[in-house]
Design an enzyme around this catalytic site. Sequence first.
Site, PDB file in Angstrom:
ATOM      1  N   ASP A 309       0.855  -1.182   0.000  1.00 35.89           N
ATOM      2  CA  ASP A 309       0.000   0.000   0.000  1.00 35.89           C
ATOM      3  C   ASP A 309       0.901   1.245   0.000  1.00 35.89           C
ATOM      4  OD1 ASP A 309      -2.285   1.623   0.111  1.00 35.89           O
ATOM      5  OD2 ASP A 309      -3.276   0.330   1.564  1.00 35.89           O
ATOM      6  N   GLU A 506     -10.815   6.375   4.645  1.00 36.77           N
ATOM      7  CA  GLU A 506      -9.772   5.791   5.492  1.00 36.77           C
ATOM      8  C   GLU A 506      -9.840   6.340   6.921  1.00 36.77           C
ATOM      9  OE1 GLU A 506      -5.977   4.912   3.713  1.00 36.77           O
ATOM     10  OE2 GLU A 506      -6.735   5.400   1.722  1.00 36.77           O
TER      11      GLU A 506
END
Length: 753
Positions: A309, A506
């Site tokens: 990521d 997020e």
Amino acid sequence: MRWPHPPRWRGRLLLAAATLLTTTVVSVPASASAAVEPPYKDPSRPIPERVEDLLGRMTLDEKIGQMTQAERNGVSNADLTTYGLGSLLSGGGSAPSPNTASAWADMYDGFQRSAMATRLGIPMIYGVDAVHGHNNVHGATIFPHNIGLGATRDPGLVQRIGKATAEEVSGTGIDWDFAPCLCVARNDRWGRTYESYGEKPEIATSMTTLITGLQGAKLSDPGSVMATAKHYVGDGGTTGGKDQGNTEVSEAELRATHLPPFREAVAKNVGSVMISYSSWNGTKLHGHSYLINDVLKKELGFKGLVISDWNAIDQIDGQPGFTTAEVRTSINAGLDMIMVPHEWRTFISMLKSEVQAGGVPMSRIDDANRRILTKKFELGLFEKPYTDRSYTGTVGSAEHREVAREAVRKSQVLLKNKHGVLPLPKTAGKVFVAGKSADDIGNQSGGWTIDWQGKSGPITPGTTVLQGIRSAVSSSTTVTYDRKGDGIDGSYKAAIAVVGETPYAEGQGDRPGGLGLDSEDLDTLARLKASGVPVVVVLVSGRPMDIASELPSWDALVAAWLPGTEGGGVADILFGDHKPTGKLPVTWMKSASQQPINDGDGKEALFSYGHGEGFPLTQQAYDVIGAAYFDEQRGVQLERCSDAGCGQNVGWIAEGDYVGYHDVDFGSSAPTQVTTRIASGSGATGALEYRLDSPTGPVLGTVPTSNTGGWQSWTSRTVDMSRSVTGVHKVYVVATGGGGADLVNLNWFQFGR
């Protein structure tokens, strides 16, 4: 249309021509020119053979370049050629200017030409987070976020969404989608709950059909892109629902709850897997060799490439800044490509030093390159490296938007419907609409839309819920809108409040505190309730919200989730064009203090996992005789009820008239009673017979009709069933008796046990 091949090809052609001119006495066989091309450029050869040939020609620098992914804003075109970077990405909100499909395609092709100009001509691969449609691109079709798709329980629909998304992504040149998210969200405080299909692994497992939609029959097929199963593994189970937090569970629980969707993704040949930021029992996943090398690659048999990521390897030691130890640990743990958006030069230097020092074995570098190059060959990038412009026009197409609208209506979950206020009649006279999300594409699309965090307002083309409502009602109906609910009075037949969350993504969406409505929403709802008209609440949110104290004052509640750009799908349910079929993919809390709350944990829910109501059977036919579940009729008409909340009724029913419905699901346990709401001003007596499968079929029950005091004086009558029935059938309501006189008006009927 493809861009022409780079100038190297023209150079070879000119050289061959010059040879023929200067060496006229030598005959060159046709096969000789073909032999000039190395085996890896021969598409007729097996891909493993091509990979090995190319790998044998590559230097260490070229191999490390292939393992590096940079952000488009962190590189120049010349960098791709100089460093031989294997991949680029656009982070959330990173787009060319202007942000159009054709500009994306031009940008991609420019970068690709630079990649093809390297010594070996290895194409780059470009990744984006197209997590609910090609959501970075202005004008793209934005589908519901995953939590809404989980409510549909429709894997076939999700596969079609994957196909539509792949076509739009392909039309901008992009060949790699960082989707689907297969996280199993176990705590609604988590800011990525809406990226989860639901709280149970079987939902996410069933929705891996998105992968087959994205990737097609084979990756090289036109309009196919490589999918990514993310985030491996357990990110939905962190303590407190903290993003990038610590999943503190046993291995048995990790395997039972969080691993199954990834197992199925590997079985569906997903091209890549992205590792989670989170930790498992204190160890960062990006450095977890057991879970990546042993479980994912060996046990599950994953043959694709493992991608990190965004800057995630920098979190392995918990300190800011990349270190050689983090680079070494992540590569040896099984990561094949590292997403280092802006520090990619540092990464390249560190990895090279580690290989030269023996910290990372050359076998690991070669394994990573085999995986990366295999996917590039499977995608057909060596033969067709540039944008297929035939798909550029599909971005935001009417066909794709219709698929999105279908997904919206199938995702709607009817949680409360007091007195059958829904569906609303299209000829209601006056309808009031309020709420901050009623006329806001940004709010209804949520995070990961144009910008990483999303944004309120008209950020991209689409249909708001308000616009959908205006299109749904008849020309004789007035729709009044005021965001705050000012101006409503008792003359309106109903008030629709579209309220809920504003966009986030997020960790910025983590809610360690309350999960309730904000003050603007509460004030708007109070104004609507004070008017005395029925209040229908449409909740736009990425998760269940703490609404138990407000719920008693609402007449109806629809969980709309984050529907995306096609707000007409919400109106399809509100006005009865389609029946509500969505079921909760999560358990709905009574209070935020119950978090985490999940099915089977013994906590009392406000609405249980799988909850979702339907409409009273006759009300499904409101205003739309041709609705899918209203099959046929003879002799009857529709008319407006006079009492509040009644909607419309079937009237002018005389002997021999009937109304037929299909897809009536009696379930596996036969009902014992049928309740019918009727009104009559007739002096004649007769009956309504419920018949099975045809107007002359077996009688299920008979309801006597007589004068109730007027054609709008309603009463409910319950009779015992005369026949047991289970499963799905047609049901006909047939009028008998009365000598041809008008017998009764019919509002709704309901079978019960």
